[in-house]
Scaffold this motif. Structure first.
Motif, mmCIF file in Angstrom:
data_model
loop_
_atom_site.group_PDB
_atom_site.id
_atom_site.type_symbol
_atom_site.label_atom_id
_atom_site.label_comp_id
_atom_site.label_asym_id
_atom_site.label_seq_id
_atom_site.Cartn_x
_atom_site.Cartn_y
_atom_site.Cartn_z
ATOM 1 N N LEU A 15 0.691 -1.337 0.008
ATOM 2 C CA LEU A 15 -0.009 0.129 -0.016
ATOM 3 C C LEU A 15 0.953 1.230 -0.022
ATOM 4 O O LEU A 15 0.410 2.377 -0.951
ATOM 5 C CB LEU A 15 -0.914 0.190 1.199
ATOM 6 N N ALA A 16 1.986 1.045 0.561
ATOM 7 C CA ALA A 16 2.807 2.385 0.753
ATOM 8 C C ALA A 16 3.553 2.595 -0.744
ATOM 9 O O ALA A 16 3.552 3.715 -1.133
ATOM 10 C CB ALA A 16 4.140 2.045 1.782
ATOM 11 N N GLU A 17 3.813 1.662 -1.387
ATOM 12 C CA GLU A 17 4.454 1.665 -2.747
ATOM 13 C C GLU A 17 3.421 2.025 -3.754
ATOM 14 O O GLU A 17 3.510 2.647 -4.494
ATOM 15 C CB GLU A 17 5.265 0.237 -3.124
ATOM 16 N N ARG A 18 2.212 1.469 -3.367
ATOM 17 C CA ARG A 18 1.019 2.140 -4.224
ATOM 18 C C ARG A 18 0.796 3.440 -4.073
ATOM 19 O O ARG A 18 0.621 4.279 -5.028
ATOM 20 C CB ARG A 18 -0.243 1.318 -3.872
ATOM 21 N N CYS A 19 0.732 4.123 -3.003
ATOM 22 C CA CYS A 19 0.696 5.500 -2.604
ATOM 23 C C CYS A 19 1.781 6.200 -3.532
ATOM 24 O O CYS A 19 1.573 7.231 -3.831
ATOM 25 C CB CYS A 19 0.911 5.686 -1.047
ATOM 26 N N ARG A 20 3.003 5.683 -3.579
ATOM 27 C CA ARG A 20 4.095 6.428 -4.291
ATOM 28 C C ARG A 20 4.088 6.223 -5.579
ATOM 29 O O ARG A 20 4.989 6.635 -6.295
ATOM 30 C CB ARG A 20 5.560 5.795 -3.704
ATOM 31 N N GLY A 21 3.143 5.244 -6.154
ATOM 32 C CA GLY A 21 2.933 5.129 -7.424
ATOM 33 C C GLY A 21 3.836 4.202 -8.279
ATOM 34 O O GLY A 21 4.380 4.084 -9.220
ATOM 35 N N THR A 22 4.658 3.349 -7.406
ATOM 36 C CA THR A 22 5.688 2.557 -7.851
ATOM 37 C C THR A 22 5.105 1.145 -7.982
ATOM 38 O O THR A 22 5.874 0.307 -8.671
ATOM 39 C CB THR A 22 6.868 2.276 -6.797
ATOM 40 N N LYS A 23 3.850 0.863 -7.770
ATOM 41 C CA LYS A 23 3.143 -0.427 -7.970
ATOM 42 C C LYS A 23 1.807 -0.245 -8.652
ATOM 43 O O LYS A 23 1.116 0.706 -8.058
ATOM 44 C CB LYS A 23 2.943 -1.437 -6.850
ATOM 45 N N HIS A 24 1.397 -1.113 -9.689
ATOM 46 C CA HIS A 24 0.166 -0.776 -10.448
ATOM 47 C C HIS A 24 -0.651 -1.514 -9.609
ATOM 48 O O HIS A 24 -0.449 -2.657 -8.851
ATOM 49 C CB HIS A 24 0.362 -1.408 -11.627
ATOM 50 N N SER A 25 -2.160 -0.847 -9.705
ATOM 51 C CA SER A 25 -3.362 -1.609 -8.854
ATOM 52 C C SER A 25 -3.577 -2.978 -9.278
ATOM 53 O O SER A 25 -4.090 -3.681 -8.398
ATOM 54 C CB SER A 25 -4.359 -0.762 -8.834
ATOM 55 N N SER A 26 -3.233 -3.203 -10.632
ATOM 56 C CA SER A 26 -3.534 -4.517 -11.248
ATOM 57 C C SER A 26 -2.678 -5.536 -10.607
ATOM 58 O O SER A 26 -3.186 -6.676 -10.559
ATOM 59 C CB SER A 26 -3.731 -4.821 -12.279
ATOM 60 N N VAL A 27 -1.573 -5.130 -9.863
ATOM 61 C CA VAL A 27 -0.773 -6.281 -9.367
ATOM 62 C C VAL A 27 -1.455 -6.945 -8.250
ATOM 63 O O VAL A 27 -1.401 -8.096 -7.879
ATOM 64 C CB VAL A 27 0.546 -5.646 -8.952
ATOM 65 N N LEU A 28 -2.152 -6.052 -7.229
ATOM 66 C CA LEU A 28 -2.575 -6.420 -6.040
ATOM 67 C C LEU A 28 -4.036 -7.402 -6.449
ATOM 68 O O LEU A 28 -4.239 -8.197 -5.928
ATOM 69 C CB LEU A 28 -3.289 -5.199 -5.262
ATOM 70 N N SER A 29 -4.649 -6.879 -7.331
ATOM 71 C CA SER A 29 -5.766 -7.592 -7.965
ATOM 72 C C SER A 29 -5.635 -8.890 -8.356
ATOM 73 O O SER A 29 -6.260 -9.981 -8.070
ATOM 74 C CB SER A 29 -6.549 -6.942 -8.976
ATOM 75 N N VAL A 30 -4.453 -9.313 -9.054
ATOM 76 C CA VAL A 30 -4.044 -10.473 -9.536
ATOM 77 C C VAL A 30 -3.492 -11.435 -8.393
ATOM 78 O O VAL A 30 -3.923 -12.513 -8.207
ATOM 79 C CB VAL A 30 -3.231 -10.496 -10.957
ATOM 80 N N ALA A 31 -2.789 -10.760 -7.726
ATOM 81 C CA ALA A 31 -2.402 -11.560 -6.439
ATOM 82 C C ALA A 31 -3.533 -11.990 -5.463
ATOM 83 O O ALA A 31 -3.431 -13.023 -4.956
ATOM 84 C CB ALA A 31 -1.689 -10.738 -5.778
ATOM 85 N N GLU A 32 -4.419 -11.141 -5.375
ATOM 86 C CA GLU A 32 -5.637 -11.536 -4.536
ATOM 87 C C GLU A 32 -6.427 -12.472 -5.128
ATOM 88 O O GLU A 32 -6.944 -13.582 -4.314
ATOM 89 C CB GLU A 32 -6.498 -10.398 -4.046
ATOM 90 N N VAL A 33 -6.633 -12.536 -6.233
ATOM 91 C CA VAL A 33 -7.454 -13.628 -7.093
ATOM 92 C C VAL A 33 -6.633 -14.934 -6.969
ATOM 93 O O VAL A 33 -7.259 -16.076 -6.632
ATOM 94 C CB VAL A 33 -7.753 -13.310 -8.532
ATOM 95 N N THR A 34 -5.098 -14.875 -7.286
ATOM 96 C CA THR A 34 -4.358 -16.111 -7.100
ATOM 97 C C THR A 34 -4.481 -16.605 -5.803
ATOM 98 O O THR A 34 -4.726 -17.794 -5.585
ATOM 99 C CB THR A 34 -2.929 -15.704 -7.391
ATOM 100 N N ARG A 35 -4.383 -16.005 -4.652
ATOM 101 C CA ARG A 35 -4.359 -16.304 -3.300
ATOM 102 C C ARG A 35 -5.890 -17.114 -3.065
ATOM 103 O O ARG A 35 -5.988 -18.145 -2.353
ATOM 104 C CB ARG A 35 -4.279 -15.290 -2.351
ATOM 105 N N ARG A 36 -6.774 -16.299 -3.592
ATOM 106 C CA ARG A 36 -8.256 -17.149 -3.275
ATOM 107 C C ARG A 36 -8.469 -18.378 -4.001
ATOM 108 O O ARG A 36 -8.817 -19.290 -3.360
ATOM 109 C CB ARG A 36 -9.322 -15.999 -3.556
ATOM 110 N N THR A 37 -7.979 -18.284 -5.257
ATOM 111 C CA THR A 37 -7.982 -19.489 -6.122
ATOM 112 C C THR A 37 -7.079 -20.803 -5.470
ATOM 113 O O THR A 37 -7.573 -21.818 -5.774
ATOM 114 C CB THR A 37 -7.470 -19.261 -7.605
ATOM 115 N N TYR A 38 -6.234 -20.413 -5.160
ATOM 116 C CA TYR A 38 -5.221 -21.443 -4.565
ATOM 117 C C TYR A 38 -5.445 -21.841 -2.948
ATOM 118 O O TYR A 38 -4.608 -22.238 -2.326
ATOM 119 C CB TYR A 38 -3.757 -21.329 -4.898
ATOM 120 N N SER A 39 -6.515 -21.320 -2.516
ATOM 121 C CA SER A 39 -6.692 -21.711 -1.210
ATOM 122 C C SER A 39 -8.105 -22.241 -0.695
ATOM 123 O O SER A 39 -8.694 -21.818 0.240
ATOM 124 C CB SER A 39 -6.453 -20.285 0.120
ATOM 125 N N LEU A 40 -8.820 -22.816 -1.714
ATOM 126 C CA LEU A 40 -10.344 -23.301 -1.406
ATOM 127 C C LEU A 40 -10.350 -24.233 -0.472
ATOM 128 O O LEU A 40 -9.520 -25.111 -0.530
ATOM 129 C CB LEU A 40 -10.673 -23.806 -2.821
#
Length: 406
Positions: free
Chosen positions: A5-30
Motif C-alpha cells: 500500500l505504501a508503494e502504491r501510494c508512491r506510484g511504484t506499483k500498479h493496482s492490477s498487481v494487487l488484484s491478480v495477487a488476491e485472485v491467485t491467493r483465493r483460487t489456491y486456497s479453496l
C-alpha cells in the motif's frame, strides 16, 4: 500488505498487481465451505453444473434421475450459515422431463431466459426458463454424452452434440434442423467444446483416443488431429489413439482460448497449444480417471499461474497449469465426482457427484498470509506489457517425462 500500500501510494506499483495477487491467493486456497451449501434436490448422481455467464448468479444442475434444478448462489444470507435455495426446475412430475439421465446442462450464453439439456434418452431440449417447458427439441436417436453452445458466437446458433455415434451432430437453434454432421472419429464422442476465441472452432474428444479440431464452415473434414508426440514418433501419426492412450472424456478451453486442456482414461492431463496444435508437454503426472462418460473439468486463467480443477475419483484436484504441479486436492464428496464449475468473480468452486450432493468450495481468506506477500512481490517483478503465457519454454522442456505415455 502495508508495504504494498505504501508503494502504491508512491506510484511504484500498479493496482492490477494487487488484484491478480488476491485472485491467485483465493483460487489456491479453496476449502469446503463451513457456512454455505446448496439445497439437495437430486436423488441420484449430479452429472453436470453450469453458472449463467451473464450475472454468474444462477447455478444449473442436471442429474442421473433426469431432474434439472436452478439455484441462486448469490442469495444474501440472513444468518451466518445459509443454503443456496432451489428456485425452480424440471422434476419427475413434469411431463417434458427427460426419461433417462441428464448428462449435460448449459445456460444460453447471452440470456438466462433459456437453457439447454441433453440426456441418455437421445434428446436435446431447449427450455424456456420462465415457463419451464421445451421451446425446441432435437431427437438424436443415440445416447448423448455431452453438448455445447459457443459462448462467443454471433454468426451462428449451433449446438454441438457428442453421442454414442462417431459423428458430431450440429443442431441449429435458428432453423430447428440437426442435419449437419461432422465425420472423423471412429467411436463414440464423449466431449465437445467450442473455442472461447474463434466462434467457428470446435474441439471434440472420443473413445478412439483422438482430439479433433474443426472449422464448422468447412465440410471437407477436421482442421487438425492433435498428436501427443508432436509428430516425433512416426508410428503415432497412423495410430488410432493419437491424443490419449484411452478415452478422451474431458475437454476445456482456457478462458482466453489459446490452450485446450484434455483429460483421458489413460490417467493423463494434457495441455495443447491451439495455434500450433502441439502438446505443450507439461507433465501433470498420473491423474486417475475411472469415468466411462463425460467428465466436466474447469479452468481459471484469472489467477497467475492459471489453475485447473479436475474431478478424480472422490476428490477435485487443483493443478498449476504452468508447471503441472498438483497444488492440493479438495476432499468432501462420499462418492465419485462428475463435474465442477468455477465462479470467476467469487473464486468459488461448485462440484457435483454420485453422492447426490453439490458442494461449495470457497477461499480460506486466513490461509498462507506469508505466501500471499510473496505473490504480490512476484507479480510486481513479472508484470510487463507482453501477454501472459500459460506454459512457457521452461515448463515445456523441464517438465517433460520420458515415461509419460508408458
Amino acid at each position: 500488505m502495508l508495504s504494498f500500500l505504501a508503494e502504491r501510494c508512491r506510484g511504484t506499483k500498479h493496482s492490477s498487481v494487487l488484484s491478480v495477487a488476491e485472485v491467485t491467493r483465493r483460487t489456491y486456497s479453496l476449502e469446503l465451505s463451513k457456512n454455505k451449501d446448496v439445497q439437495r434436490i437430486h436423488m441420484s448422481s449430479v452429472n453436470s453444473l453450469d453458472l449463467d455467464p451473464v450475472d454468474y448468479r444462477y447455478l444449473l444442475s442436471g442429474g442421473g434421475d433426469g431432474v434439472i434444478a436452478i439455484y441462486d448462489v448469490l442469495t444474501k444470507p440472513v444468518v451466518k450459515e445459509f443454503t443456496c435455495p432451489y428456485l425452480c426446475g424440471i422434476g419427475r412430475s413434469n411431463e417434458s422431463v427427460h426419461k433417462r439421465s441428464v448428462e449435460t446442462v448449459q445456460w444460453y450464453p447471452h440470456d438466462t431466459g433459456m437453457f439447454v439439456s441433453s440426456s441418455m434418452d437421445g434428446k436435446v431440449k431447449v427450455w424456456d426458463t420462465n415457463a419451464l417447458i421445451p421451446a425446441e427439441e432435437f431427437v438424436i436417436n443415440q445416447a448423448i454424452y455431452s453438448h455445447h453452445i459457443s459462448p462467443i458466437a454471433t454468426q451462428h446458433c449451433l449446438i454441438a452434440v457428442g453421442s454414442m455415434s462417431s459423428k458430431i451432430k450440429l443442431c441449429d437453434l435458428k432453423t430447428g434442423s440437426s442435419t449437419h454432421i461432422l465425420k472423423g472419429h471412429k467411436d463414440a464422442i464423449l466431449s465437445v467444446q467450442w473455442s472461447n476465441k474463434e466462434e467457428f472452432l470446435l474441439a471434440s474428444g472420443s473413445r478412439d483416443g483422438k482430439i479433433l479440431l474443426w472449422d464448422v464452415r468447412h465440410a471437407s473434414g477436421c482442421l487438425k488431429t492433435l498428436d501427443r508426440h508432436n509428430g516425433e514418433k512416426r508410428e503415432s501419426i497412423s495410430s488410432v489413439k493419437t491424443a490419449h492412450n484411452g478415452d478422451v472424456s474431458g475437454l476445456c478451453f482456457t478462458d482466453e482460448g489459446l490452450f485446450l486442456l484434455s483429460f483421458g482414461t489413460d490417467d493423463r492431463l494434457r495441455l495443447w497449444d491451439i495455434a500450433s496444435g502441439k502438446n505443450t508437454l507439461v507433465n501433470f503426472g498420473s491423474v486417475v480417471n475411472e469415468s466411462g462418460k463425460s467428465v466436466k473439468i474447469a479452468c481459471s486463467t484469472t489467477s497467475n499461474p492459471s489453475a485447473a480443477f479436475i474431478p478424480t475419483v472422490n476428490d477435485v484436484d487443483v493443478y498449476d497449469l504452468q508447471n503441472g504441479e498438483m497444488v492440493y486436492d479438495l476432499k468432501g464428496h462420499y462418492h465419485k465426482v462428475n463435474c465442477c464449475v468455477f465462479h470467476p468473480h467469487l473464486q468459488e468452486l461448485y462440484s457435483g457427484g454420485n453422492d447426490s450432493n453439490i458442494l461449495v468450495w470457497e477461499p480460506d481468506l486466513g490461509r498462507h498470509p506469508d505466501k500471499y506477500e510473496e505473490e504480490v512481490e512476484q507479480q510486481q517483478q513479472t508484470t510487463t506489457n507482453s501477454p501472459r503465457v500459460l506454459a512457457g519454454p521452461n515448463a515445456t522442456a523441464d517438465a517433460w517425462s520420458s515415461d509419460e505415455d508408458d
